[in-house]
Motif scaffolding. Structure first.
Motif, PDB file in Angstrom:
ATOM      1  N   ALA A 120      63.299  45.600  39.030  1.00 50.75           N
ATOM      2  CA  ALA A 120      63.355  44.947  37.731  1.00 50.75           C
ATOM      3  C   ALA A 120      62.671  45.746  36.634  1.00 50.75           C
ATOM      4  CB  ALA A 120      62.717  43.567  37.835  1.00 50.75           C
ATOM      5  N   ALA A 121      61.708  46.573  36.978  1.00 49.99           N
ATOM      6  CA  ALA A 121      60.987  47.307  35.944  1.00 49.99           C
ATOM      7  C   ALA A 121      61.756  48.540  35.492  1.00 49.99           C
ATOM      8  CB  ALA A 121      59.614  47.718  36.456  1.00 49.99           C
ATOM      9  N   GLY A 122      62.707  49.006  36.309  1.00 48.68           N
ATOM     10  CA  GLY A 122      63.461  50.186  35.940  1.00 48.68           C
ATOM     11  C   GLY A 122      62.783  51.479  36.359  1.00 48.68           C
ATOM     12  N   PHE A 123      61.553  51.397  36.817  1.00 41.88           N
ATOM     13  CA  PHE A 123      60.858  52.583  37.316  1.00 41.88           C
ATOM     14  C   PHE A 123      59.946  52.123  38.452  1.00 41.88           C
ATOM     15  CE2 PHE A 123      58.264  50.697  34.084  1.00 41.88           C
ATOM     16  CZ  PHE A 123      56.966  50.857  34.510  1.00 41.88           C
ATOM     17  N   PRO A 124      59.499  53.044  39.282  1.00 44.22           N
ATOM     18  CA  PRO A 124      58.712  52.604  40.456  1.00 44.22           C
ATOM     19  C   PRO A 124      57.338  52.065  40.066  1.00 44.22           C
ATOM     20  CG  PRO A 124      58.844  54.982  40.382  1.00 44.22           C
ATOM     21  CD  PRO A 124      59.741  54.486  39.297  1.00 44.22           C
ATOM     22  N   ASP A 182      60.178  37.172  38.394  1.00 38.65           N
ATOM     23  CA  ASP A 182      61.104  36.045  38.405  1.00 38.65           C
ATOM     24  C   ASP A 182      60.500  34.925  39.245  1.00 38.65           C
ATOM     25  OD1 ASP A 182      63.096  34.231  38.552  1.00 38.65           O
ATOM     26  OD2 ASP A 182      64.503  35.510  39.659  1.00 38.65           O
ATOM     27  N   LYS A 183      60.016  33.882  38.551  1.00 36.23           N
ATOM     28  CA  LYS A 183      59.272  32.840  39.263  1.00 36.23           C
ATOM     29  C   LYS A 183      60.173  31.906  40.062  1.00 36.23           C
ATOM     30  CE  LYS A 183      55.850  32.848  35.637  1.00 36.23           C
ATOM     31  NZ  LYS A 183      55.256  32.114  34.540  1.00 36.23           N
ATOM     32  N   THR A 184      61.486  31.956  39.804  1.00 32.83           N
ATOM     33  CA  THR A 184      62.359  31.024  40.505  1.00 32.83           C
ATOM     34  C   THR A 184      62.747  31.538  41.881  1.00 32.83           C
ATOM     35  OG1 THR A 184      64.239  32.088  39.489  1.00 32.83           O
ATOM     36  CG2 THR A 184      63.348  30.158  38.366  1.00 32.83           C
ATOM     37  N   SER A 185      62.398  32.777  42.164  1.00 35.25           N
ATOM     38  CA  SER A 185      62.882  33.370  43.405  1.00 35.25           C
ATOM     39  C   SER A 185      61.741  33.524  44.405  1.00 35.25           C
ATOM     40  CB  SER A 185      63.501  34.739  43.099  1.00 35.25           C
ATOM     41  OG  SER A 185      63.572  35.487  44.276  1.00 35.25           O
ATOM     42  N   ALA A 186      62.046  33.304  45.664  1.00 30.59           N
ATOM     43  CA  ALA A 186      61.045  33.506  46.711  1.00 30.59           C
ATOM     44  C   ALA A 186      61.218  34.872  47.354  1.00 30.59           C
ATOM     45  CB  ALA A 186      61.159  32.413  47.768  1.00 30.59           C
ATOM     46  N   ASP A 187      62.167  35.653  46.854  1.00 30.17           N
ATOM     47  CA  ASP A 187      62.416  36.964  47.460  1.00 30.17           C
ATOM     48  C   ASP A 187      61.375  37.978  47.012  1.00 30.17           C
ATOM     49  OD1 ASP A 187      64.626  36.002  48.665  1.00 30.17           O
ATOM     50  OD2 ASP A 187      65.994  36.617  47.059  1.00 30.17           O
ATOM     51  N   PHE A 188      61.399  39.106  47.701  1.00 27.84           N
ATOM     52  CA  PHE A 188      60.536  40.205  47.274  1.00 27.84           C
ATOM     53  C   PHE A 188      61.149  40.860  46.050  1.00 27.84           C
ATOM     54  CE2 PHE A 188      59.365  39.845  51.777  1.00 27.84           C
ATOM     55  CZ  PHE A 188      58.016  39.625  51.591  1.00 27.84           C
ATOM     56  N   GLN A 189      60.318  41.128  45.070  1.00 25.28           N
ATOM     57  CA  GLN A 189      60.795  41.719  43.829  1.00 25.28           C
ATOM     58  C   GLN A 189      60.127  43.057  43.589  1.00 25.28           C
ATOM     59  OE1 GLN A 189      60.618  38.822  40.644  1.00 25.28           O
ATOM     60  NE2 GLN A 189      60.754  37.163  42.110  1.00 25.28           N
ATOM     61  N   VAL A 200      46.165  51.037  34.372  1.00 23.79           N
ATOM     62  CA  VAL A 200      46.753  50.367  35.540  1.00 23.79           C
ATOM     63  C   VAL A 200      46.890  48.872  35.259  1.00 23.79           C
ATOM     64  CG1 VAL A 200      46.387  49.778  37.953  1.00 23.79           C
ATOM     65  CG2 VAL A 200      45.922  52.074  37.159  1.00 23.79           C
ATOM     66  N   PHE A 201      45.840  48.309  34.669  1.00 22.35           N
ATOM     67  CA  PHE A 201      45.915  46.881  34.365  1.00 22.35           C
ATOM     68  C   PHE A 201      47.051  46.605  33.376  1.00 22.35           C
ATOM     69  CE2 PHE A 201      44.463  43.253  31.666  1.00 22.35           C
ATOM     70  CZ  PHE A 201      44.710  42.271  32.604  1.00 22.35           C
ATOM     71  N   GLY A 202      47.152  47.452  32.344  1.00 24.70           N
ATOM     72  CA  GLY A 202      48.227  47.278  31.361  1.00 24.70           C
ATOM     73  C   GLY A 202      49.588  47.303  32.031  1.00 24.70           C
ATOM     74  N   LEU A 203      49.770  48.275  32.927  1.00 29.68           N
ATOM     75  CA  LEU A 203      51.055  48.373  33.623  1.00 29.68           C
ATOM     76  C   LEU A 203      51.293  47.137  34.486  1.00 29.68           C
ATOM     77  CD1 LEU A 203      51.148  52.069  34.795  1.00 29.68           C
ATOM     78  CD2 LEU A 203      52.806  50.936  33.336  1.00 29.68           C
ATOM     79  N   SER A 204      50.227  46.646  35.095  1.00 27.79           N
ATOM     80  CA  SER A 204      50.415  45.517  36.003  1.00 27.79           C
ATOM     81  C   SER A 204      50.814  44.257  35.233  1.00 27.79           C
ATOM     82  CB  SER A 204      49.151  45.280  36.828  1.00 27.79           C
ATOM     83  OG  SER A 204      48.116  44.804  36.001  1.00 27.79           O
ATOM     84  N   LEU A 205      50.538  44.240  33.929  1.00 25.83           N
ATOM     85  CA  LEU A 205      50.946  43.068  33.151  1.00 25.83           C
ATOM     86  C   LEU A 205      52.467  42.923  33.131  1.00 25.83           C
ATOM     87  CD1 LEU A 205      48.456  43.030  30.172  1.00 25.83           C
ATOM     88  CD2 LEU A 205      48.592  41.463  32.090  1.00 25.83           C
ATOM     89  N   ILE A 206      53.178  44.030  33.337  1.00 27.84           N
ATOM     90  CA  ILE A 206      54.638  43.934  33.440  1.00 27.84           C
ATOM     91  C   ILE A 206      54.999  42.917  34.522  1.00 27.84           C
ATOM     92  CG2 ILE A 206      56.735  45.206  34.025  1.00 27.84           C
ATOM     93  CD1 ILE A 206      55.417  47.684  32.910  1.00 27.84           C
ATOM     94  N   LEU A 207      54.229  42.920  35.590  1.00 26.85           N
ATOM     95  CA  LEU A 207      54.490  41.970  36.678  1.00 26.85           C
ATOM     96  C   LEU A 207      54.363  40.536  36.160  1.00 26.85           C
ATOM     97  CD1 LEU A 207      52.500  43.472  39.678  1.00 26.85           C
ATOM     98  CD2 LEU A 207      54.960  43.396  39.398  1.00 26.85           C
TER      99      LEU A 207
END
Lengths: 503, 473
Positions: A3-7, A60-67, A48-55
């Motif tokens: 979803a982020a478009g990059f690793p 996607d809170k509606t999904s139980a899958d790994f994202q 690192v914290f700034g990047l983690s805010l992307i999470l």
């Protein structure tokens, strides 16, 4: 791609190591090196914290899958792969780790004066290991990060710790190592059975109940030490007392969560029958932990030791919630893990603030601090309330949900668990009274200065979170709603199958 | 007659003879030049090994396949690093004699012949060439009582093990009718009801080889010899000859006696269990770091043997991987030991490392990496060695081995941690002497290998796989 478009997750895991690598090559005079090391580490952790805010924003809170899943070939002949991803259970722990690391670095800004560069390297490596552990979707990688945490933690306690640091560092290392090696045996067994260590693959595995018991015990050896559960908790007070402030924050904030996270990630989904079978045993240990360690906390003379014992009690509530195996209990347990991470971390920070000034953790050395440090007293009060689970603070929703969840399983256990809240109030308030109120008689306490601007900054995120989690818990609960539902459904399905098979 | 097959050994022997001439003929001291020449010759031998075609030569006495390639490359690398390690030490101790590198070179020839041996006679010749060279280098510091004692002890016990080997070989020859591995395999495979004498012979051969790899209960010489011999010699002992002997043991067990697995597995399992337990417990009390490393190496042999004890393809593969990782971490550790010198005097106490974290952070970091790796802490290389070995044990159903393995590993973590504790937590006694460049190069190389093994395991795994395929087929 994800979803982020990059690793993103790889970046979160390995960026701190890049920062640590840069730190190794800083040259110059000692003072310059120290200052550069502090700033480099702070900026790395902030990025690192700034990047983690992307999470936070694009999960996607509606999904139980790994994202945000990332996969790469590592050792294909052996079925070992590089596999990262987060689901609702792990995503907030990643954020907790990336948030607490800059807090820790700020907390040790002035407290650590010797070998600053090495200290910062150790902290960044620690961050990489913590994040890596929460995002691993491969069991071997999980193990690598889980164990790898020990290396920086051993050094942080042993080099920058208090008087009995060597003993504490050894105890932490050997206790955890012995437990983890048992888990390694379980991992190897699962690897042999499934031919792969990828967690999604392992989820498909049906394991015979007899074997489940053994595997559960092996995992339990590791996770129970890490949680820590009574009676294998004794390493924790020692480690907390001897660790530098930042070490205690990260230990209480993130490292204790690894064990509980392990239960959620491995024991529950992979070993449903054994989980059900062992639940009463875990309840017993947890209830003992809640009551016994709360009583022990009442008797402590050392502030850090008191908070350390309170951590054991709070983690007892977490394990109660996890093994209630219903929706409320599990949600409450995860919430409690997060809130405890924030609140206990903040309490250790509070101790660190006065320790930096007075260089003592003894409760009797203080008294009347509120008169000279009013702002500090206010913050300490907030976190104390958070710890005793006052409604409106972070501690409440988690404990409440756990008690609700466990009530459905066994009201007696709920009742005993709830006494922990009462005892918690008594030891925390008593601590507060002895340190901050009572008579202001000691001359060095009279001379104390209130919080510095740096300390304000350090406390700010923790204050915000404590209130936010207490007042509007939904913004956090919604993250793991779907995942918890999926976990409960999965568990019930597995139990139904086994009951049918039993008939 | 396919004599070109043996090119690496031929080239190396020739280089050894030339190096001898180069040492004897000139009037002045040529030890540095000879050292470099031997180092070059070892590198050349490594290249030749890689380019070596596969096949057998000398009427089936000599074999070359992926297994010999894998182990020989390790042996040659270990030997080359051993030459480098001793460079500075020998100068400082007044031992800079050209015989030293030449002896290492001939012992390497011996190891290569051992690994390529496909016949009990060739095996014996290789083993003796190795052993005779090692007896001499153990006593190389001939004015030191401890060094001479080490050499003598090693010689007496080595002679005993040679005797055992010869006795076992003659029994095997008598009952199988041949010394050739293929013939022995035929004899073992076809006879209904293996002759008892053959089993007895096998046990004698195994005992002799267990001496060479210092597996329990044939380990008694190890701590004394490790402590007494000059440190670079100890480093050499701990690395290359161990790989060679374990490689040989693997070939003998899996090749000619493959069908007697049920017999030798019991022996190997006992050796493995004993070595792991003794390695973990006996090292705890050691104050001398060379003795500590001696017991540590006994423990590591136990883990490697676990791979063989399982007897599966995965097990042997894990064994090879374990030895590869072991060689590099051991050489790295010993590089630190060789550099331990204060005011020109060599030091051997664990406590002499105190304060190294402050006085020489780079070396302390490297040593930390090696210690954590040997303790099997991820993500360092040593963890993967243990992971695969114990994984193989679980896959084969040898749960006892696996459990003892992890318990021993937890116990041994204690003394590895003690080294780290001394370096970082204890107050120092003053800086060590500046480390020579050769040591720095070795530390950097082996340290990077140990740290970054996790990122690039594939080529090692593939090479080990090919080696196992050649052996077990």
């Amino acid at each position: 791609m994800n979803a982020a478009g990059f690793p993103l997750l790889s970046l979160l895991t390995f960026l701190p190591l890049v920062g640590a690598g840069i730190l190794m090559f800083i040259r110059g005079e000692e003072a310059v090196v120290a200052s550069n090391a502090r700033w480099t580490a702070l900026w790395t952790s902030l990025v690192v914290f700034g990047l983690s805010l992307i999470l936070w924003f694009s999960f996607d809170k509606t999904s139980a899958d790994f994202q945000f899943v990332e996969q790469a070939v590592w050792m294909p002949d052996f079925g070992l792969g590089y596999h990262l991803g987060v689901d609702g259970i792990s995503v907030l722990f990643v954020l907790l780790s990336t948030l607490l690391t800059p807090v820790c670095i700020l907390a040790s800004w002035e407290a650590v004066q010797t070998r600053v560069r090495e200290y910062m390297i150790a902290f960044l490596v620690l961050e990489a290991m913590m994040v890596g552990m929460f995002v691993s979707l491969d069991m071997l990688m999980f193990y690598i990060f889980f164990e790898g945490v020990l290396i920086p933690m051993f050094l942080i306690i042993g080099v920058w710790g208090g008087a009995r640091r060597v003993y504490a560092a050894y105890k932490l290392f050997l206790y955890t190592l012995l437990g983890s090696l048992m888990m390694l045996l379980a991992i190897l067994t699962l690897w042999y059975m499934a031919g792969s260590t990828s967690i999604p693959d392992l989820m498909q595995l049906r394991i015979a109940p007899d074997l489940q018991i053994w595997l559960f015990l092996a995992f339990f050896a590791s996770f129970a030490v890490k949680v820590p559960m009574w009676p294998v908790h004794t390493w924790l007070p020692d480690a907390h007392v001897e660790a530098p402030t930042a070490g205690s924050i990260i230990l209480a904030g993130v490292l204790l969560k690894m064990g509980a996270y392990g239960f959620l990630r491995f024991s529950l989904p992979l070993l449903p029958q054994a989980t059900e079978w062992f639940a009463p045993f875990i309840f017993a240990l947890s209830v003992i932990a809640v009551i016994y360690t709360s009583l022990v906390a009442l008797a402590q003379e050392d502030m850090k030791k008191l908070i350390a014992y309170s951590s054991v009690a709070h983690m007892g509530i977490v394990t109660l919630g996890i093994f209630s195996l219903n929706h409320q209990g599990l949600s409450g347990a995860i919430f409690q893990m997060l809130s405890h991470g924030v609140v206990a971390g903040a309490l250790f920070l509070c101790v660190g603030v006065v320790y930096d000034r007075v260089h003592s953790r003894e409760i009797a050395r203080y008294g009347g601090v509120a008169k000279v440090m009013p702002v500090y007293a206010g913050l300490f009060m907030l976190f104390t309330m958070g710890s005793v689970a006052l409604p409106g603070t972070a501690g409440f929703p988690g404990e409440f949900l756990v008690i609700v969840g466990i009530w459905q399983v066994n009201p007696w256990v709920a009742l005993l668990g709830a006494t922990g809240m009462v005892l918690g109030a008594s030891y925390m308030l008593w601590l507060y009274r002895r340190v901050l109120f009572s008579k202001l008689t000691k001359p060095d306490i009279k001379a104390l200065l209130d919080l510095s601007p740096r300390e304000y900054v350090t406390f700010a995120p923790l204050v915000v979170l404590t209130l936010w989690m207490g007042i509007y818990p939904s913004s956090f609960l919604s993250f793991f709603e779907a995942s918890v539902t999926a976990l409960v459904t999965r568990h019930e399905a597995a139990m139904t199958v086994s009951r049918l098979a039993g008939m | 007659m396919n004599w070109t097959l043996i090119m690496p050994e031929l080239a190396l022997s020739l280089a050894g003879l030339l190096a001898l001439l180069g040492g004897v003929i000139p009037k002045r001291d040529t030890s540095y030049g000879v050292n470099m020449a031997v180092f070059g010759a070892l590198l050349l031998a490594g290249v030749l090994v890689l380019a070596q075609p596969e096949g057998t030569a000398y009427s089936g006495q000599y074999v070359s396949d992926a297994f010999t390639k894998f182990t020989k490359v390790l042996v040659v690398a270990g030997a080359a690093l051993g030459v480098l390690l001793a460079l500075d030490w020998n100068v400082k101790e007044g031992l800079a004699k050209f015989e030293y590198p030449v002896l290492l070179l001939f012992s390497t020839v011996g190891m290569m012949i051992m690994l390529s041996a496909n016949d009990l006679i060739a095996l014996y010749i290789g083993l003796e060439l190795l052993s005779l060279s090692l007896y001499v280098v153990a006593a190389f510091n001939r004015d030191s009582g401890r060094s001479s004692e080490a050499g003598l002890k090693y010689f007496v016990l080595g002679a005993l093990s040679s005797g055992l080997l010869l006795y076992g070989s003659s029994l095997v020859y008598g009952f199988a009718g041949s010394t050739n591995f293929d013939r022995i395999a035929d004899a073992v495979g076809t006879t209904d009801g293996t002759p008892f004498g053959l089993v007895v012979g096998l046990v004698f051969v195994l005992a002799a080889l267990a001496f060479k790899i210092s597996a329990v209960p044939f380990h008694m010489w190890t701590p004394d010899v490790y402590e007494g011999a000059p440190t670079p010699v100890t480093a050499f002992f701990a690395a290359a000859p161990k790989v060679a002997a374990i490689g040989l043991l693997t070939r003998v067990a899996a090749g000619p006696f493959g069908d007697l697995a049920a017999q030798w597995q019991q022996v190997i399992i006992l050796c493995s269990l004993g070595s792991m337990i003794l390695g973990a417990l006996a090292a705890i009390g050691q104050r001398n770091i060379k003795r500590l490393m001696a017991y540590s190496s006994i423990g590591h042999v136990g883990y490697a043997l676990m791979g063989l004890a399982v007897g599966s393809e995965l097990g042997v593969r894990a064994l090879l991987l374990y030895m590869a990782i072991y060689v590099f971490t051991t050489v790295g550790t010993f590089a630190v030991l060789v550099a331990m010198r204060r005011d020109g005097r060599a030091l051997e106490g664990v406590d002499d490392l105190a304060g190294l974290g402050r006085t020489d952070p780079a070396m302390a970091l490297a040593m930390t990496v090696f210690m954590f790796s040997m303790a099997g802490i991820p993500p360092l290389a040593g963890f993967f060695g243990k992971y695969f070995v114990i994984g193989a044990a679980i896959q084969g159903g040898y749960v006892t081995l696996a459990v003892v393995g992890v318990l021993a590993s937890a116990v041994s973590a204690y003394y590895y941690l003690r080294v780290i504790k001394v370096m970082y937590f204890d107050a120092g006694l003053g800086a060590l002497d500046a480390r020579p460049a050769s040591i720095s190069v070795i530390l950097a190389g082996t340290g990077l290998f140990t740290v970054f093994f996790f990122a690039f395991p594939a080529p090692f795994l593939a090479a080990a796989q090919a080696a196992v395929a050649a052996l077990i087929g």
